[in-house]
Design an enzyme around this catalytic site. Structure first.
Site, mmCIF file in Angstrom:
data_model
loop_
_atom_site.group_PDB
_atom_site.id
_atom_site.type_symbol
_atom_site.label_atom_id
_atom_site.label_comp_id
_atom_site.label_asym_id
_atom_site.label_seq_id
_atom_site.Cartn_x
_atom_site.Cartn_y
_atom_site.Cartn_z
ATOM 1 N N ASP A 218 0.846 -1.195 0.000
ATOM 2 C CA ASP A 218 0.000 0.000 0.000
ATOM 3 C C ASP A 218 0.878 1.241 0.000
ATOM 4 O OD1 ASP A 218 0.820 -0.539 2.709
ATOM 5 O OD2 ASP A 218 -0.717 0.827 3.453
ATOM 6 N N GLU B 164 0.083 -0.956 5.903
ATOM 7 C CA GLU B 164 1.191 -0.402 6.694
ATOM 8 C C GLU B 164 1.017 1.092 6.889
ATOM 9 O OE1 GLU B 164 5.009 1.200 7.971
ATOM 10 O OE2 GLU B 164 3.892 1.778 6.198
ATOM 11 N N ARG C 53 7.063 10.903 18.192
ATOM 12 C CA ARG C 53 7.957 9.803 17.837
ATOM 13 C C ARG C 53 8.706 9.410 19.100
ATOM 14 N NH1 ARG C 53 7.134 7.734 12.481
ATOM 15 N NH2 ARG C 53 6.129 9.448 11.401
HETATM 16 N N1 BES Z 1 8.855 3.157 5.185
HETATM 17 C C1 BES Z 1 8.254 3.897 6.251
HETATM 18 C C2 BES Z 1 9.029 3.852 7.545
HETATM 19 C C3 BES Z 1 10.295 4.638 7.467
HETATM 20 C C4 BES Z 1 10.257 5.973 7.177
HETATM 21 C C5 BES Z 1 11.463 4.021 7.676
HETATM 22 C C6 BES Z 1 11.425 6.680 7.099
HETATM 23 C C7 BES Z 1 12.626 4.711 7.582
HETATM 24 C C8 BES Z 1 12.618 6.043 7.284
HETATM 25 C C9 BES Z 1 6.877 3.379 6.544
HETATM 26 O O1 BES Z 1 6.185 3.049 5.391
HETATM 27 C C10 BES Z 1 6.107 4.487 7.216
HETATM 28 O O2 BES Z 1 5.920 5.511 6.641
HETATM 29 N N2 BES Z 1 5.674 4.262 8.443
HETATM 30 C C11 BES Z 1 4.831 5.179 9.120
HETATM 31 C C12 BES Z 1 4.177 4.422 10.236
HETATM 32 C C13 BES Z 1 2.920 5.056 10.735
HETATM 33 C C14 BES Z 1 1.861 5.157 9.664
HETATM 34 C C15 BES Z 1 2.404 4.275 11.917
HETATM 35 C C16 BES Z 1 5.592 6.363 9.676
HETATM 36 O O3 BES Z 1 6.758 6.246 10.105
HETATM 37 O O4 BES Z 1 5.040 7.458 9.651
HETATM 38 ZN ZN ZN Z 2 5.528 5.052 4.452
#
Ligand code: BES
Ligand code: ZN
Length: 457
Positions: A88, A153, A328
């Site tokens: 997604d 995700e 965060r």
């Molecule tokens: N791929 C990202 C996580 C990520 C972002 C890893 C930047 C390393 C660097 C993942 O798809 C993502 O965006 N996760 C969300 C999680 C949230 C929706 C709970 C995030 O970090 O905002």
């Molecule tokens: Zn993402």
């Protein structure tokens, strides 16, 4: 050169075309109108994994978007590696800021631009092609492989944790391999050893029963926009620290070894500042940018809405105001405790005359891994073979809340090898993947699939 490496070079134009078809499917998980596209995308993933060498890959329904699951069993007593990723994507808006349409992939200067190019479709595709390259050139994959590629995700993996525990036997594994993170530069591959957690909440402030004339009533009623501004301002102090009581109590101090690791990285704060197009960097006083990104928690407004926002001016007191806030988190902060303390703090900051409603959204705990596990040696060797340089061990400021659930459900370490470059515009207009990294990453993963047993036996 290994056979699979030559194969990758030969087949690369086809890989690019195939990735483009994947990226054309607008699998935006948060948009109910795209549910059909999300399902079509799951089918695409299952078909392509099946063609690459996971014959039984199938689309499994959940209460939300489907999950692609599959297994390639090599030998019952061989170790098992589960590959996790997500198909997604985030919404594409504001579409007018894209240089080419978000779901019409375009190549410019060695980069492929599209929503999902790097987060995470591009990286999922690298796994499909790595597997294909190994098997098509007659090279063994000496472990049992399992797949879990989800479609939620970007909306907090709503159904995945339950799915994992309900299918714990089918999905049992010795390690989890995830490519959904980043690297430092095109020739410095990275293994991510920690992620921040997240708590996300929406604050609604209600004042008068309806909007009011700002002359007739201004000065006599409490304006919810002013109240919300006061709340948000009060949530941080002048040194960029959250004022939520106890917020920093469980935060682990940065150790000597961690500082030494940070010092070794080629990090330049001015480059970071310029790459985001800002006039200065910000955040908590007393810490470097990497420390603030990887080792310190945050409290940030992600969105605000209130009153008249159209062209020109309208003299009005809004009847309500809304903000979305993310925090965060870092080890050992506890998301459940943080959200409680946050709510209490918001209520304390709210002036009399307004009511406050707080809606909790998704959340996840921070994560760190013990890098002593031998799988990290296998991963280092594989990355060095693909990129010509050994990897740096880094953390990420982003979150993948489900990593925790994987580790807990299967008592297996998670190996995070990601290929997003700084400035790749994840979640933003003009998201891209570097096609050189895409190629070298496929080679590294193809190599890794051959080495996984070494790290797990
Ligand atoms: N791929 C990202 C996580 C990520 C972002 C890893 C930047 C390393 C660097 C993942 O798809 C993502 O965006 N996760 C969300 C999680 C949230 C929706 C709970 C995030 O970090 O905002
Ligand atoms: Zn993402």
């Amino acid at each position: 050169m290994s056979d699979f490496s030559a194969y990758i070079d030969r087949e690369l134009p086809r890989f690019h075309e195939e990735l483009e078809t994947f990226l054309r499917i607008p699998s935006i998980s948060t948009d109910p109108e795209r549910a059909g596209d999300v399902r079509a995308c799951a089918e695409w993933v299952a078909e392509h994994f099946a063609a690459a060498g996971v014959p039984g890959a199938e689309v499994i329904e959940t209460g939300g978007h489907p999950i692609v699951v599959g297994e390639r069993i090599h030998a019952p007593d061989a170790p098992t590696v589960l590959v996790y990723g997500h198909y997604d994507v985030q919404p594409s808006e504001p579409d007018e800021l894209w240089s080419s349409p978000p779901f019409e992939p375009a190549v410019r200067d060695g980069r492929l631009y599209a929503r999902g190019a790097v987060d995470d479709k591009g990286q999922v595709h690298m796994h499909i092609k790595a597997l294909e390259a190994r098997l098509a050139t007659g090279e063994d994959v000496p472990v049992n492989l399992k797949l879990v590629i989800e479609g939620e995700e970007e909306v907090g993996s709503r159904h995945l944790a339950d799915f994992l525990s309900e299918n714990a036997e089918r999905l049992a594994c010795d390690a989890v391999l995830i490519s959904d993170t980043g690297m430092f530069s095109p020739d410095l591959p990275c293994i991510t050893t920690g992620l921040r957690g997240i708590v996300y909440a929406e604050i609604n402030v209600f004042g008068p029963a309806s909007d009011l004339h700002s002359g007739t009533y201004g000065g006599a009623v409490v304006n919810p926009a002013n109240a919300l501004a006061a709340i948000l301002a009060g949530l941080r102090d002048g040194r960029g620290r959250a004022t939520v009581p106890g917020y920093y109590d469980a935060v682990r101090p940065i150790g000597e070894r961690e500082r030494a690791d940070l010092d070794r990285l080629p990090m330049d704060e001015e480059t970071l500042r310029d790459s985001v197009g800002a006039t200065a960097l910000g955040g908590e006083a007393g810490f470097s940018a990497l420390e603030r990104l990887w080792y310190r928690p945050t409290l940030d407004v992600n969105g605000m809405l209130s009153g008249f926002t159209g062209e020109g001016s309208k003299t009005v007191l809004p009847s309500r105001a809304m903000a979305k806030v993310s925090m965060r988190l870092v080890p050992d902060q506890d998301p459940a405790q943080v959200i409680e303390a946050f709510e209490a703090r918001v209520r304390e900051l709210a002036p009399e005359g307004v009511t406050v409603e707080i809606n909790r959204s998704h959340g996840g705990a921070p994560w760190v891994v013990d890098t002593e596990h031998p799988i990290f040696d296998a991963a280092s060797a594989a990355l060095e073979s693909g990129f010509g340089a050994p990897p740096a061990f880094v953390r990420e400021g982003g979150s993948i809340p489900i990593v925790q659930a994987f580790e807990e459900t299967f008592e297996a370490p998670a190996l995070l090898i990601g290929f997003a470059l700084p400035g790749c515009n994840m979640h933003a207009p003009d998201e891209w993947i570097d096609l050189g990294v895409y190629r070298n990453g496929i080679a590294a993963l193809a190599d890794l699939y051959g080495r996984l047993a070494d790290g797990l036996n």
